[in-house]
Write an enzyme that holds these catalytic residues in place. Sequence first.
Site, short mmCIF file in Angstrom:
data_model
loop_
_atom_site.label_atom_id
_atom_site.label_comp_id
_atom_site.label_asym_id
_atom_site.label_seq_id
_atom_site.Cartn_x
_atom_site.Cartn_y
_atom_site.Cartn_z
N TYR A 7 0.84 -1.20 0.00
CA TYR A 7 0.00 0.00 0.00
C TYR A 7 0.87 1.25 0.00
O TYR A 7 0.67 2.17 -0.82
CB TYR A 7 -0.92 -0.01 1.22
CG TYR A 7 -1.74 1.26 1.37
CD1 TYR A 7 -2.86 1.47 0.58
CD2 TYR A 7 -1.39 2.23 2.31
CE1 TYR A 7 -3.61 2.64 0.71
CE2 TYR A 7 -2.13 3.39 2.44
CZ TYR A 7 -3.25 3.58 1.65
OH TYR A 7 -3.98 4.74 1.79
N LYS A 19 1.33 4.09 -3.17
CA LYS A 19 1.12 5.53 -3.03
C LYS A 19 2.37 6.31 -3.41
O LYS A 19 2.29 7.41 -3.98
CB LYS A 19 0.68 5.86 -1.61
CG LYS A 19 -0.68 5.29 -1.23
CD LYS A 19 -1.79 5.86 -2.10
CE LYS A 19 -3.16 5.39 -1.64
NZ LYS A 19 -4.25 5.97 -2.47
#
Length: 335
Positions: free
Chosen positions: A207, A211
């Site tokens: 994750y 990003k």
Amino acid sequence: MAPNTAPFFPNQFIKNQFRTKPHPTPKDTDLSGQTIIVTGSNTGLGLECAKQLLSYKLSHLVMAVRSIDKGEAAAAPLRKQYPSAKIDVWPLDMTSYESIQTFVSKVDTDLPRLDVAVLNAGIGFQPFQIVKSTGHELTVQVNYLSTMLLAILLLPALKNKSPAGKPGRLTISTAMLSATAKFPNKNAVPLLPSFNDESIWDMSDIYSTSKLLGQMFLWKLTDIVSADNVVINMVEPGFIKGTDLHRERPGAAQFMLGLMKSVSARSVQLGATAYIDAAVVKGREAHGCILGNWEIEPYVPFQYTAEGKKVTEQLWTETLAEFAFVKAEQILKSV
């Protein structure tokens, strides 16, 4: 801006969650006549962002959601509360390039005006999975590749359908957990296929890395796109409770996160004000910027290094090659 080299935990986390004064949206904000798209707007931050936008007299809201049934269920009370606003629910599956292209075609044909797009849809901490239609790992597909494809495809509409003299606005959700990204395959060539190697895949890291990829792409994208045509930025809403971001985490992790949220997390109502600040309140000065705590923040330190810039160039080249089927480079030249 100089990079922030303080450790994310606990230094930056404590500053973000306990020592930051929120900036409320100005009460005189008036979105009359405007059309705004919010992706992933049937739950959590996306839904709250939609509600708050409508409270500022937004004329036309497009809720872009994966499930039309869930989107309509979320839209029903909004239509009752704001009967003068037009609220549409359109399908958008961020695991499908075809769905993204269909959505943008509908924008092109059905929207006479488009002022703002808030790209909120994303996933976090999902089990390892390859998306069959694209061949890419799920989290990188949704949070990075599909989000950047949608961003590029929306640029012409945001440029051409916004009022004369007023640039369109594109705000993309991000997370400053990117500062903690291990990114173990950063030097792989080619880079994008290396994310499909399950042997180096890490649920606790993917994750954050996904990003970071988006922030690296923004660095390059906003060197090309003029703020006079479309103002593009990314926003970090903070550590938020009341979302589904951590629903796939193991039980023990869920318990610990629950404790952390009860002590330190922001509400979705507060988190959504950060979205609105980035998308509506901030001006051209926010073009190409990461916004956190309602202020312009530096990028992740890795991006300022020689290695980081080299990886950014590799990522940019491969991503545009991935998007050759929509002639992404030509689209960017047009804006």
